[in-house]
Write an enzyme that holds these catalytic residues in place. Structure first.
Site, PDB file in Angstrom:
ATOM      1  N   HIS A 176       0.815  -1.211   0.000  1.00 50.98           N
ATOM      2  CA  HIS A 176       0.000   0.000   0.000  1.00 50.98           C
ATOM      3  C   HIS A 176       0.853   1.268   0.000  1.00 50.98           C
ATOM      4  CE1 HIS A 176      -4.196  -1.631   1.172  1.00 50.98           C
ATOM      5  NE2 HIS A 176      -3.522  -2.526   0.475  1.00 50.98           N
ATOM      6  N   HIS A 201      -2.306 -12.297  -2.283  1.00 52.14           N
ATOM      7  CA  HIS A 201      -3.399 -12.949  -1.571  1.00 52.14           C
ATOM      8  C   HIS A 201      -3.090 -14.392  -1.202  1.00 52.14           C
ATOM      9  CE1 HIS A 201      -6.663  -9.867  -2.970  1.00 52.14           C
ATOM     10  NE2 HIS A 201      -5.693  -9.338  -2.248  1.00 52.14           N
TER      11      HIS A 201
END
Length: 737
Positions: free
Chosen positions: A103, A264
């Protein structure tokens, strides 16, 4: 009596000094009272005084003294040392730190080069308070002991990315490497993140299009909404959003799939209960007692099993702290059906789901697998499906694709490899780094420099053309992602050679003459010396400015350091470089109204900001370039001098001369005519970019300095100093050494 009055006075003081009262009495910026006032604050970001390490601090030199292995060892210890105030899922902070690094880097966008990990902007508002960054404040606090230990030797930007790398490596994944060199910022960057200020509002315009330079589809998200566009669980529409958002962050379809599938593979989402009901304010609005933390959770224990972040809940694999192929195999192994998390967020679970995922805090409990709508999109979209199935069938290919994409994600905003520091820098170069060849020859010396300047001036090229070419080449630099600049001489290559702002036909003739000088100097030499075209372009600009100053009665010598090299067309990604094209360049009085959403003046401020200029530097540069007559297309707008081509302060003198009356030009919007107040005779023409230096009080204050009788020589020296700065903005080979 005093004892009775004092508590009342204290109470009144407390009531009076509420946050509302403070806000009302706080000093306001000009825009509060005058919404149309010009905002010059982006240029004040470049004042070195904001850096507590001081103007002589060299981060590259500090980083070179760092024991990188010792730092990595300390990070590994933190990874598995769970803290009671924020317990680690599965006893491992690795997935949490991967999200932090992702991020931090993932805000990067290609159109203006803003965002990314460089600067460590995730620490500052508004990014520290974005909903997509919820609870990453705790990740950075977990790293504070390491930052405290190593201090100036490692920046927050480097530490966050390095921690993401170490997390991946500790969980069984082999990364491509790591490069240090991200210098920390000391205040929030000024970035346009979208039209609204409401978190999760749609960034698209009324036609459903995402306007440039935005990349995230909703305010406060890094990429896209994991539940689907605007929270609607539509995998097909989600795929469309993913493709657009990731492309605007420099990722193609394969890199996009690799990043999502690789990321993920680890960790879980947190949605034990509704964020709206349980979470307090984000860090930017939390109380002082929170000490920069936010999202205080009042439900349950507030962390661990009760952690709330996105509102989505669960893990993608049964082994969230190790690298496996489970994400892809689970995606295709199961039939996925729509469901809701405990917090009410849309997500997907396997049909006839079994409890196979271990609980993050209680090893005796198990839960079903889950997927986001954006995960299902990788199975539904035809192109993404081809890639995911290929990766599933070829694990080694997937691993390499993820390693490459992760390295690109975390290093894309660093610019060329010359900025890379440390022992873990990959030997391989990538086209997205805008690679430059190494010099395999001896550099020219001071005698050669004098000889070459003389030969350039004897080519018959005017000073104006030489200066225009040097500016066109060097001013492509943008400090937002350190791309562009003169190094590489890519101005002779596609796409830059054909940009309208560069006057292609004229540019071609100038480059041809400079290449002839280069060839004549380089051929048949026995001393091993050579000169690059990129060096000659800057040298030609310097020689021309020195000549222009001489014509005005000043003797100057602009410092020059050789070492630039020339890139090839094969080393230049045309589509990647296309985003560097100036559709507005106030320094050359160029503005393409059809391709701009900013006004000419706002575009000038934006370009000056990317060139890392201060207000005085921008001002003196405009004044000098105008009298040097370097406008694009040969425009005479703003050339407020009767001696064009001479370096003097005439632009400012004539701009501030009250004998001239300015009126809007009937010929073109944004242009003005200057008439003699007594005779009514037309004296000058100018653009809005020119007149703002007499209209805006802050810019006029600087213009008055340079228009003064005692500032003639100061102007010449200040201009050449800023010129030298712009010519060397991309010389990281010098800055890092």
């Amino acid at each position: 009596m005093l004892k009775k009055i004092l508590p009342v006075l204290i109470t009144l003081a407390i009531v009076h000094n509420t946050p509302t009262a403070w806000a009302a009495e706080a000093p306001k910026t000009d825009s509060f009272y005058l919404p149309k006032s010009l905002d010059l604050s982006p240029l004040r970001l470049h004042n070195i005084e904001s850096n507590p390490y001081g103007k002589d601090f060299n981060y590259a030199q500090q980083f070179k003294t760092l024991d990188l292995e010792a730092v990595k060892k300390d990070i590994k210890t933190v990874l598995t040392t769970s803290q009671d105030w924020w317990p680690a899922d599965y006893g491992n902070y690795g997935p949490f730190f991967i999200r932090m690094a992702w991020h931090g880097a993932g805000t990067y966008r290609i159109y203006d080069g803003r965002g990314g990990a460089d600067g460590g902007q995730q620490r500052f508002e508004p990014l520290n308070s974005w909903p997509d960054n919820a609870n990453l404040d705790k990740a950075r606090r977990l790293l504070w002991p390491i930052k405290k230990k190593y201090g100036a030797k490692i920046s927050w930007g480097d530490l966050m990315v390095l921690t993401g790398n170490v997390a991946l490596e500790s969980m069984g994944f082999k990364t491509l490497g790591f490069a240090g060199g991200r210098e920390d910022d000391w205040q929030s960057d000024l970035v346009y993140w979208g039209a609204g200020n409401k978190m999760l509002s749609d960034n698209r315009d009324k036609n459903g299009k995402l306007p440039k330079p935005l990349a995230a589809t909703q305010m406060g998200l890094i990429y896209v909404n994991p539940e689907g566009p605007n929270g609607k669980p539509d995998p097909v529409a989600a795929a469309k959003d993913i493709r657009e958002a990731f492309a605007r962050m420099a990722m193609n379809d394969e890199e996009t799939v690799a990043l999502i599938a690789g990321g993920h593979t680890f960790g879980k989402a947190h949605g034990a209960a509704s964020p709206e009901k349980c979470l307090g304010a984000a860090p930017g609005e939390a109380g002082l007692e929170q000490q920069g933390l936010g999202w205080a959770n009042k439900c349950g224990s507030g962390n661990g099993k009760d952690t709330i972040t996105s509102g989505l809940e669960g893990a993608w694999t049964t082994d969230p702290t190790h690298f496996t192929m489970q994400y892809l195999s689970n995606l295709y192994k199961h039939e996925w059906v729509l469901t809701k998390s405990p917090a009410g967020a849309w997500q997907w679970k396997p049909k006839n789901a079994a409890n196979v995922v271990p609980d993050a805090t209680d090893p005796t409990k198990f839960h079903p697998l889950m997927m986001f709508t954006t995960d299902i999109a990788l199975k539904v979209d035809p192109e993404y499906k081809k890639i995911t199935t290929r990766f599933l069938e070829n694990p080694e290919e997937f691993k390499m694709a993820f390693a490459r994409a992760w390295f690109k994600l975390t290093h894309r905003d660093m610019g060329p490899a010359a900025r890379y520091l440390g022992d873990e820098v990959p030997k391989e170069t990538f086209i997205w780094q805008d690679p430059l060849p190494a010099a395999n020859y001896k550099m020219i010396d001071s005698a050669d420099i004098s000889e070459l300047k003389d030969k350039i001036l004897k080519t018959g090229l005017s000073d104006t053309k030489l200066i225009k070419t040097a500016w066109a080449s060097a001013s492509t630099f943008r400090g937002t992602d350190f791309r562009g600049g003169d190094n590489g001489a890519r101005i002779r290559l596609a796409p830059q050679k054909d940009w309208p702002v560069n006057d292609p036909a004229e540019l071609h003739s100038v480059l041809a003459a400079l290449m002839e000088v280069q060839n004549n100097f380089n051929k048949d030499r026995s001393d091993g010396k050579k000169v690059s075209l990129s060096d000659l372009i800057v040298l030609g600009g310097n020689a021309a400015i020195e000549d222009a100053a001489k014509k005005a009665g000043y003797s100057i010598s602009i410092p020059f350091t050789p070492g630039r090299t020339d890139a090839s067309q094969e080393e230049t990604d045309v589509s990647s470089f296309a985003v560097l094209e100036p559709t507005a360049d106030g320094f050359r009085n160029y503005y393409d109204a059809k391709r701009n959403t900013l006004s000419p003046i706002a575009s000038l401020i934006d370009r000056a900001n990317k060139l890392e200029l201060t207000v005085p530097e921008m001002t003196v540069l405009i004044g000098g370039l105008r009298v040097l007559d370097v406008n694009s297309g040969g425009s005479k707008a703003g050339v407020l001098t009767n001696t064009p081509g001479q370096l003097n302060n005439n632009f400012f003198v004539n701009l501030l001369d009250m004998s001239t009356k300015w009126t809007k030009s009937p010929k073109a919007e944004g242009y003005f005519d200057g008439y003699d107040r007594k005779t009514g005779k037309l004296k000058w023409t100018a653009s809005s970019v020119d007149l703002v230096f007499g209209s805006n009080p802050e810019l006029r204050a600087v213009a008055e300095v340079y228009a003064s009788d005692d500032a003639k020589e100061k102007f010449v020296h200040d201009f050449t100093k800023v010129w030298e700065k712009v010519m060397n903005l991309d010389r990281f080979d010098i800055k890092n050494n």
